[in-house]
Design an enzyme around this catalytic site. Structure first.
Site, PDB file in Angstrom:
ATOM      1  CB  VAL A 187     -21.554  60.236-116.244  1.00  0.00           C
ATOM      2  CG1 VAL A 187     -22.266  61.574-116.059  1.00  0.00           C
ATOM      3  CG2 VAL A 187     -22.305  59.116-115.525  1.00  0.00           C
ATOM      4  N   GLY A 227     -15.978  51.812-112.270  1.00  0.00           N
ATOM      5  CA  GLY A 227     -14.979  52.711-111.703  1.00  0.00           C
ATOM      6  C   GLY A 227     -15.274  54.141-112.100  1.00  0.00           C
ATOM      7  N   GLY A 228     -15.068  55.092-111.177  1.00  0.00           N
ATOM      8  CA  GLY A 228     -15.310  56.490-111.488  1.00  0.00           C
ATOM      9  C   GLY A 228     -16.733  56.725-111.937  1.00  0.00           C
ATOM     10  CG  ASP A 229     -17.264  59.078-115.471  1.00  0.00           C
ATOM     11  OD1 ASP A 229     -16.257  58.357-115.479  1.00  0.00           O
ATOM     12  OD2 ASP A 229     -17.510  59.926-116.344  1.00  0.00           O
ATOM     13  CD  GLU A 230     -14.727  54.171-117.349  1.00  0.00           C
ATOM     14  OE1 GLU A 230     -14.136  54.687-118.319  1.00  0.00           O
ATOM     15  OE2 GLU A 230     -14.243  53.238-116.668  1.00  0.00           O
TER      16      GLU A 230
END
Length: 314
Positions: A187, A227-230
């Site tokens: 993102v 993970g995170g925005d991945e």
């Protein structure tokens, strides 16, 4: 019947009745006093139907006549004929014909099975409780499995489940000489979104992105939060590498503004990198690294982009 026989029958732990062809009671042992006292104030009963009114019904009358005439043995179980005897106790009744000085007699044996019924009831209750416990354990098992294999925010597969499935699909592609695709999605400007609108808005965007990716893929494709925005998408059994563009097209068509807190909408921009087995690597990690590098090339472009790693990407 002699005195010794009477004495023996009186000490049996079951009821004994002997009746003649007119169902008149010729003998009852001490066990039967519990029935006689229940139905007769003077402690005596002249006939079987007087002692046990349930035997007045046509079904039992016909059955007893058949036993007398044909010599058939009868068995009335407490489970099947619980209304035959008006009692809290439960009895099985066995009826047998015998001859005494050329006279037909019926021997009725009353065996109390109250304890057995109670044990059966307790067993049924235990089975019911075990069934409920088993259902609770299955629900907890599903909850534990969900915690272990699914991302709690977005509901898609987590990294652990992705690797487990990716290894299986990779081995299948190797055996069947198939192409396996892997997409790495990020993102754009997600940190800026969090800083500007807050983490609650960022979480809503991640949930929406997961929904967009899931809707754009096939049933056997795997969408995972890396993970995170991945995010990662595994594309098993694709006919040709260019087929990944169909999925990318669906993602771009489905992507729309995300409505966040206080009615503020934030545009979602995605960067996508793609890699393929076998040409871009023969392990899951190699495919992820190649797709990740391709995604960063796409991120340097303006707007929504995807990039298939060419052979010169090292």
């Amino acid at each position: 019947m002699d005195t010794v026989a009477h004495e023996v029958l009186d000490h049996l732990n079951l009821g004994i009745l002997i009746v003649d062809e007119k169902l008149k009671i010729l003998f009852q042992n001490r066990f039967m006093l519990r029935f006689i006292k229940r139905h007769s104030e003077d402690g005596k009963c002249g006939s079987l139907p007087e002692l046990i009114p349930g035997f007045n019904s046509p079904y039992f009358q016909i059955s007893l006549i058949d036993a007398l005439e044909q010599g058939h043995s009868l068995f009335f179980s407490a489970a099947m004929h619980e209304k035959l005897i008006d009692s809290r106790e439960k009895y099985n009744i066995r009826v047998t014909r015998f001859m005494e000085e050329d006279q037909k007699r019926l021997l009725l044996e009353f065996t109390e099975v109250t304890d057995s019924f109670e044990r059966i009831r307790q067993l049924r209750e235990s089975i019911s409780q075990l069934r409920l416990l088993n259902q609770e354990l299955k629900q907890k098992e599903k909850a534990i499995q969900s915690l272990a294999y699914y991302d709690q925010l977005t509901g898609v597969a987590n990294r652990a489940l992705f690797y487990e499935l990716a290894e299986k699909f990779l081995r299948a592609a190797e055996r069947n000489h198939e192409v396996l695709g892997l997409m790495f999605i990020d993102v754009d400007n997600f940190k800026q979104i969090n800083d500007t609108y807050g983490h609650e808005a960022g979480d809503k965007i991640l949930v929406q992105v997961a929904g967009i990716l899931t809707a754009a893929t096939r049933r056997n494709d795997v969408v995972a939060r890396y993970g995170g925005d991945e995010f990662l998408i595994l594309l098993p059994q694709i006919n040709a590498p260019d087929n990944y563009k169909i999925v990318v097209s669906k993602i771009l068509q489905a992507k729309r503004d995300a409505i966040v807190c206080n009615g503020i909408s934030v545009e979602i921009c995605l960067s996508v990198g793609v890699s393929f087995y076998p040409q871009d690597g023969d392990s899951v990690d190699q495919l992820i690294v190649k797709a990740d590098r391709a995604m960063y090339i796409a991120k340097k472009q303006e707007g929504d982009n995807w990039y298939y790693p060419a052979e010169n990407i090292e």
